[in-house]
Design a protein around this motif. Structure first.
Motif, mmCIF file in Angstrom:
data_model
loop_
_atom_site.group_PDB
_atom_site.id
_atom_site.type_symbol
_atom_site.label_atom_id
_atom_site.label_comp_id
_atom_site.label_asym_id
_atom_site.label_seq_id
_atom_site.Cartn_x
_atom_site.Cartn_y
_atom_site.Cartn_z
ATOM 1 N N UNK A 76 0.846 -1.181 0.000
ATOM 2 C CA UNK A 76 0.000 0.000 0.000
ATOM 3 C C UNK A 76 0.884 1.234 0.000
ATOM 4 N N UNK A 77 0.587 2.166 -0.888
ATOM 5 C CA UNK A 77 1.342 3.421 -0.969
ATOM 6 C C UNK A 77 0.816 4.376 0.085
ATOM 7 N N UNK A 78 1.731 5.072 0.727
ATOM 8 C CA UNK A 78 1.387 6.070 1.724
ATOM 9 C C UNK A 78 2.241 7.310 1.517
ATOM 10 N N UNK A 79 1.681 8.441 1.831
ATOM 11 C CA UNK A 79 2.425 9.705 1.751
ATOM 12 C C UNK A 79 3.324 9.881 2.970
ATOM 13 N N UNK A 80 3.021 9.163 4.069
ATOM 14 C CA UNK A 80 3.754 9.322 5.323
ATOM 15 C C UNK A 80 3.922 7.955 5.976
ATOM 16 N N UNK A 121 1.292 -10.810 4.320
ATOM 17 C CA UNK A 121 2.435 -9.921 4.468
ATOM 18 C C UNK A 121 2.097 -8.607 3.775
ATOM 19 N N UNK A 122 2.055 -7.524 4.559
ATOM 20 C CA UNK A 122 1.690 -6.207 4.042
ATOM 21 C C UNK A 122 2.918 -5.307 4.078
ATOM 22 N N UNK A 123 3.115 -4.575 2.992
ATOM 23 C CA UNK A 123 4.218 -3.629 2.883
ATOM 24 C C UNK A 123 3.638 -2.225 2.754
ATOM 25 N N UNK A 124 4.168 -1.300 3.535
ATOM 26 C CA UNK A 124 3.916 0.119 3.299
ATOM 27 C C UNK A 124 5.044 0.630 2.416
ATOM 28 N N UNK A 125 4.721 1.453 1.439
ATOM 29 C CA UNK A 125 5.734 2.016 0.552
ATOM 30 C C UNK A 125 5.482 3.505 0.401
#
Length: 127
Positions: A76-80, A121-125
């Motif tokens: 999941x893309x995040x700004x922060x 498995x979740x990745x923040x990017x």
């Protein structure tokens, strides 16, 4: 947050890139050698496939040995990313990465432990 990519563990990134390119009209938009792997990004409308082919011992090589090829994680893309990690901590989620680290394509990444996220498995990017 929004969907960014699905990470797929494979023993042959070139063959899978060719297949997914034909099946899903997903052109290759980025390729690099990173952390003992070939990493290939294929563009989809609204996200990417990230193909992960290991060339050395590491997390993806161990995953392939124990589970075989297939879906490894989703991102999941995040700004922060720091705020996203704080939210996960507050929710009681176990973190694999307490702090963001460098990921493929120059992004900052952090992973959540699948024990805390329903086996996924979740990745923040953060781009």
């Amino acid at each position: 947050m929004q969907f960014d990519h699905a990470g797929v563990a494979t023993r042959d990134a070139d063959a899978l890139a060719e297949l997914f390119g034909q099946l899903f009209d997903a052109p290759e938009v980025h390729r690099e050698e990173f952390d003992g792997m070939t990493v290939v990004f294929l563009e989809l409308d609204g996200g990417y496939f990230e193909l992960l082919e290991p060339h050395a011992d590491g997390a993806i090589a161990r995953y392939l040995d124990s589970t075989g090829p297939g879906l490894h994680h989703f991102a999941l893309a995040t700004e922060d990313i720091e705020s996203a990690l704080d939210t996960a901590r507050a929710a009681g989620v176990e973190l694999i990465d307490e702090e963001p680290r460098p990921g493929a394509w120059g992004h900052q990444v952090a992973f959540l432990h699948p024990k805390s996220t329903g086996g996924v498995l979740v990745e923040f990017v953060e781009h």
